[in-house]
Design a protein around this motif. Structure first.
Motif, PDB file in Angstrom:
ATOM      1  N   SER A  66       1.357  -1.211   0.102  1.00 29.54           N
ATOM      2  CA  SER A  66      -0.178  -0.175  -0.168  1.00 29.54           C
ATOM      3  C   SER A  66       1.274   1.243  -0.126  1.00 29.54           C
ATOM      4  O   SER A  66       0.469   2.380  -0.667  1.00 29.54           O
ATOM      5  N   GLN A  67       1.739   1.255   0.703  1.00 24.91           N
ATOM      6  CA  GLN A  67       3.352   2.544   0.985  1.00 24.91           C
ATOM      7  C   GLN A  67       3.336   2.440  -0.803  1.00 24.91           C
ATOM      8  O   GLN A  67       3.748   4.036  -0.782  1.00 24.91           O
ATOM      9  N   ARG A  70       0.495   4.287  -3.331  1.00 26.05           N
ATOM     10  CA  ARG A  70       0.283   5.362  -2.523  1.00 26.05           C
ATOM     11  C   ARG A  70       1.556   6.271  -3.536  1.00 26.05           C
ATOM     12  O   ARG A  70       1.032   7.210  -4.283  1.00 26.05           O
ATOM     13  N   ARG A  73       0.685   6.273  -7.221  1.00 32.35           N
ATOM     14  CA  ARG A  73      -0.548   6.964  -7.636  1.00 32.35           C
ATOM     15  C   ARG A  73      -0.336   8.264  -7.478  1.00 32.35           C
ATOM     16  O   ARG A  73      -0.663   9.006  -8.219  1.00 32.35           O
ATOM     17  N   MET A  74       0.707   8.845  -6.692  1.00 31.76           N
ATOM     18  CA  MET A  74       0.968  10.297  -6.277  1.00 31.76           C
ATOM     19  C   MET A  74       1.488  10.688  -7.304  1.00 31.76           C
ATOM     20  O   MET A  74       1.731  12.084  -8.643  1.00 31.76           O
ATOM     21  N   TYR A  89      -5.914  -1.418  -8.650  1.00 33.61           N
ATOM     22  CA  TYR A  89      -5.235  -1.682  -8.744  1.00 33.61           C
ATOM     23  C   TYR A  89      -4.660  -1.770 -10.530  1.00 33.61           C
ATOM     24  O   TYR A  89      -4.230  -3.353 -11.114  1.00 33.61           O
TER      25      TYR A  89
END
Length: 108
Positions: A66-67, A70, A73-74, A89
């Motif tokens: 998940s980290q 992120r 995604r950013m 995803y």
């Protein structure tokens, strides 16, 4: 016309200077320059995945997956679709597949 206005106009037309383009590409490369993030991208080129499926396949805790997602995604490299209580995803930028192939071809 001021230099700032010219830069904004160029940006609005999709024209970036070589320096601006280099900065954008450097940020993208920083986002993928991690072994786990590369592994996640490699999985996603096969198709959509959930965090739990990626964690199982990569034998890595979900929190770590998940980290890394992120960060991806950013950077605009992965997209998320929330449905049926799960986050699915996928690659947001399909050309990343070409980059991964190129990088794999450069292994020594």
């Amino acid at each position: 016309m001021s230099a700032d206005q010219a830069a904004r106009d160029a940006e609005n037309r999709g024209i970036l200077s070589h320096r601006d383009r280099a900065l954008v590409l450097a940020e993208m490369l920083k986002a993928i320059a991690h072994p786990l993030r590369l592994s996640v991208l490699a999985l996603l080129r096969e198709g959509e995945e959930t965090v739990s499926a990626m964690a199982r396949r990569l034998e890595t805790p979900q929190a770590q997956i998940s980290q890394q997602l992120r960060i991806l995604r950013m950077a605009g490299l992965v997209a998320v679709d929330r449905r049926d209580g799960f986050a699915h995803y996928s690659l947001a930028e399909p050309r990343i597949v070409e980059l991964l192939r190129c990088m794999e071809g450069c292994e020594r």
